[in-house]
Design an enzyme around this catalytic site. Structure first.
Site, PDB file in Angstrom:
ATOM      1  N   HIS A  65       0.822  -1.214   0.000  1.00 37.48           N
ATOM      2  CA  HIS A  65       0.000   0.000   0.000  1.00 37.48           C
ATOM      3  C   HIS A  65       0.856   1.265   0.000  1.00 37.48           C
ATOM      4  O   HIS A  65       0.341   2.367  -0.219  1.00 37.48           O
ATOM      5  CB  HIS A  65      -0.907  -0.001   1.238  1.00 37.48           C
ATOM      6  CG  HIS A  65      -2.239   0.643   0.999  1.00 37.48           C
ATOM      7  ND1 HIS A  65      -2.481   1.518  -0.030  1.00 37.48           N
ATOM      8  CD2 HIS A  65      -3.424   0.551   1.665  1.00 37.48           C
ATOM      9  CE1 HIS A  65      -3.735   1.939   0.008  1.00 37.48           C
ATOM     10  NE2 HIS A  65      -4.330   1.361   1.025  1.00 37.48           N
ATOM     11  N   ASP A 108      -2.272   2.243  -4.503  1.00 36.47           N
ATOM     12  CA  ASP A 108      -3.491   2.673  -3.823  1.00 36.47           C
ATOM     13  C   ASP A 108      -4.590   1.628  -3.996  1.00 36.47           C
ATOM     14  O   ASP A 108      -4.520   0.770  -4.882  1.00 36.47           O
ATOM     15  CB  ASP A 108      -3.972   4.018  -4.385  1.00 36.47           C
ATOM     16  CG  ASP A 108      -3.007   5.155  -4.068  1.00 36.47           C
ATOM     17  OD1 ASP A 108      -2.328   5.079  -3.021  1.00 36.47           O
ATOM     18  OD2 ASP A 108      -2.924   6.097  -4.880  1.00 36.47           O
TER      19      ASP A 108
END
Length: 420
Positions: A391, A395
């Site tokens: 992450h 995204d």
């Protein structure tokens, strides 16, 4: 004339190996290119051939020892007149590999200093290995070798007599595990301690590093495999006849992932310090289970390959992986990975990233399930898909988009041909 047997070049970034198995013992005749021993590195197993014909006169590094590149392993005496290694004075039938160890090399782990009054001679290397596996210390075994040194037979005798080490004397667990608490005596006698192989220890370390380093998250979806299965059933005979390889599911998944990576390039990227490195190629890692553990050979430039080329390459790498014949180059440089837990019956899982990659796709078991299609409940062959991603660089929108594009490509394979 004596010839040295040394550790060969092990590959990029690999500086040491552990001697796993000696196939010969001192005094044995050997032929040129005959396998003498097997070395285990962090990633692959390396066989060491004999550089010339003759007699294996001496083994310098015993099984279980860690050696560096170009370290001396053994000596070979050329010619038929080479004398075999002398046997132990204490036992005429003692195995040649139980001979006393040479003086410790600079790159070998140093032995613990012996206390005053203990045996003068150094225990046989094979005896040290057997004691480590049995959880015994040297002072718990009565040595019958010269100068009181412990031989392999002495360890076997001690084990058969029921001698056990106390918890304080038992070797410490691997650093990747949580220290154990006290173990009841009746449970301890039914346990077996086996030292982790270098490959297993490396797998453990890398997977834990991935959890500690990456901001790992997993998103899920499911795919209807009807279209892929119908296409495969229709053309698999012609495909195999023309290309000499069976049409499997992996080529469809590799193609679908390559297609999706073009749209979401950050899943095919990696973080290097304060920079993001975007790859304008797809080197697809394909996780393969082997008797020694999980390895990930790489299909290089998979985005430029045909279905047949992908199937052939995966088949070749899978066979070499199971035989332990993969080279270092074949397992380096992957930019994205696919792991197929479905071959073992897994219905759903969250795969762990293969650092420094930012994405890994988990395939799972194909199972008939009721689904709603055009307002009707029908039975379809369904598969759960899982994308684990970093992450820090990917995204949520990008991860979901990637997985949806893979799903769309598999449910309508013609999109792959039209690049849609």
């Amino acid at each position: 004339m004596s010839i040295e047997v040394r550790v060969p070049t092990l590959g990029e970034s690999v500086s040491e190996a552990t001697i796993a198995t000696w196939f010969k013992k001192p005094g044995d005749a050997v032929s040129a290119d005959e396998m003498l021993c097997e070395l285990e590195t962090d990633k692959v197993t390396v066989e060491v051939p004999a550089p010339a014909s003759g007699t294996l006169s001496e083994i310098i590094a015993a099984e279980g020892e860690t050696v560096g590149v170009n370290a001396l392993l053994a000596m070979i005496s050329e010619g038929e007149g080479a004398a075999p290694a002398p046997k132990s004075d204490a036992k005429s039938d003692a195995k040649a590999d139980d001979k006393p160890a040479e003086e410790p090399k600079a790159d070998a782990p140093k032995e613990e200093p012996k206390k005053d009054g203990e045996k003068k001679g150094e225990d046989a290397p094979s005896a040290k290995k057997a004691m480590a596996e049995a959880g015994l210390s040297s002072d718990q075994v009565q040595g019958t070798g010269r100068d009181g040194r412990v031989m392999k037979e002495d360890v076997q005798r001690a084990v058969s007599d029921g001698t056990k080490a106390s918890p304080a004397q038992t070797s410490a667990p691997a650093p990747v595990s949580v220290p154990r608490g006290p173990v009841p005596a009746d449970d301890a006698v039914r346990e077996e301690r086996v030292k982790m192989t270098r490959l297993r220890a490396t797998i453990a370390r890398r997977l834990k590093d991935a959890q500690n380093t990456a901001a790992m998250l997993t998103t899920y979806n499911e795919v209807d495999m009807s279209a892929v299965m119908a296409l495969r059933n229709e053309y698999k005979a012609q495909f195999e006849k023309k290309h000499g390889v069976k049409m499997g599911f992996m080529s469809f998944f590799v193609k679908a992932c390559c297609h999706a990576l073009k749209e979401v390039p950050e899943v095919n990227a990696e973080i290097d310090g304060q920079e993001i490195v975007y790859k304008n190629y797809v080197h697809m890692g394909v996780a393969v289970g082997t008797p020694s553990g999980l390895v990930v050979p790489v299909v290089r430039d998979a985005d430029q390959m045909s279905f047949a080329g992908i199937e052939k390459k995966i088949g070749e790498l899978g066979l070499r992986a199971r035989d332990g014949k993969l080279s270092m180059a074949e397992m380096q440089g992957g930019s994205f990975t696919i792991s197929n837990g479905g071959v073992y019956g897994s219905l759903m899982s969250s795969p762990i990233l293969n650092p420094p990659q930012s994405g890994i796709l988990g395939m799972h078991k194909i199972q008939d399930r009721p689904v709603v299609v055009d307002g009707q409940i029908v039975i379809r062959p369904m598969m759960y898909l899982a994308l684990s991603y970093d992450h820090r660089i990917v995204d949520g929108k990008g991860a979901v988009t990637f997985l949806v594009r893979v799903k769309e490509a598999l449910e309508d394979p013609q999109r792959l041909l039209l690049d849609l």
